[in-house]
Motif scaffolding. Structure first.
Motif, short mmCIF file in Angstrom:
data_model
loop_
_atom_site.label_atom_id
_atom_site.label_comp_id
_atom_site.label_asym_id
_atom_site.label_seq_id
_atom_site.Cartn_x
_atom_site.Cartn_y
_atom_site.Cartn_z
N GLU A 121 0.83 -1.20 0.00
CA GLU A 121 0.00 0.00 0.00
C GLU A 121 0.87 1.26 0.00
O GLU A 121 0.59 2.22 -0.74
CB GLU A 121 -0.90 -0.03 1.24
N TYR A 123 3.87 1.43 -1.15
CA TYR A 123 4.48 1.48 -2.47
C TYR A 123 3.53 2.11 -3.49
O TYR A 123 3.92 2.97 -4.27
CB TYR A 123 4.88 0.06 -2.91
N HIS A 124 2.26 1.68 -3.46
CA HIS A 124 1.27 2.23 -4.39
C HIS A 124 1.06 3.73 -4.14
O HIS A 124 0.92 4.51 -5.09
CB HIS A 124 -0.07 1.49 -4.28
N TYR A 125 1.07 4.13 -2.87
CA TYR A 125 0.92 5.54 -2.54
C TYR A 125 2.10 6.34 -3.09
O TYR A 125 1.92 7.39 -3.69
CB TYR A 125 0.79 5.71 -1.03
N GLN A 127 4.07 5.49 -5.49
CA GLN A 127 4.01 5.43 -6.95
C GLN A 127 3.01 6.48 -7.47
O GLN A 127 3.30 7.18 -8.45
CB GLN A 127 3.60 4.03 -7.40
N ALA A 128 1.87 6.58 -6.83
CA ALA A 128 0.87 7.56 -7.24
C ALA A 128 1.40 8.98 -7.06
O ALA A 128 1.18 9.86 -7.92
CB ALA A 128 -0.42 7.38 -6.45
#
Length: 149
Positions: A121, A123-125, A127-128
């Motif tokens: 999560e 990582y996704h944050y 990345q965004a």
């Protein structure tokens, strides 16, 4: 941005393998206990049949030797049933102990999976955020280019 990699993936894999191993061991213990229970039930059925035969023989009239033989067989059967009862009790204790081990292994796997999910999560944050910054830079640079011309 680089691809997501969970740093404790090997530990998670090890814990999952350990959990599976402990679950299999518990299954074997349960199967062994069930086998002892089946043996006990079968022996009890044989004892009932033997008791019925002895009663029938006594009604018809039999020798003392025959009665002693039946009595000896019945006592031996009772002894074997007691042995099986003890084995079943020991197996129940082992199954319960193993159940605790399996639960602990499950907790360890769950902890690592939650940590992995949290890291994913994050990582996704990140990345965004990186994509957002990249788009913002692109828009800013387009705006600057249009202002210059």
């Amino acid at each position: 941005m680089k691809k997501f990699r969970f740093s404790l993936a090997r530990m998670l894999n090890f814990q999952q393998q350990n959990f599976n191993k402990e679950q299999n061991l518990m299954s074997q213990l349960i199967e062994e206990r069930t086998e002892y229970e089946k043996q006990k039930e079968e022996l009890q059925k044989q004892m009932e049949q033997l008791h019925i035969q002895m009663d029938q023989e006594m009604k018809r009239g039999t020798t003392v030797f025959q009665i002693r033989t039946y009595t000896s067989l019945l006592e031996n059967g009772k002894h074997q049933i007691e042995i099986l009862k003890d084995k079943i009790k020991r197996m129940e204790l082992e199954v319960e102990r193993q159940r605790q081990v399996v639960m602990e292994a499950s907790r360890e796997v769950t902890k690592l999976e939650k940590l992995r999910d949290k890291k994913l999560e994050e990582y996704h944050y990140a990345q965004a955020k990186a994509e957002e910054e990249m788009v913002s830079e692109f828009v800013s640079s387009q705006f600057v280019r249009q202002s210059v011309f």
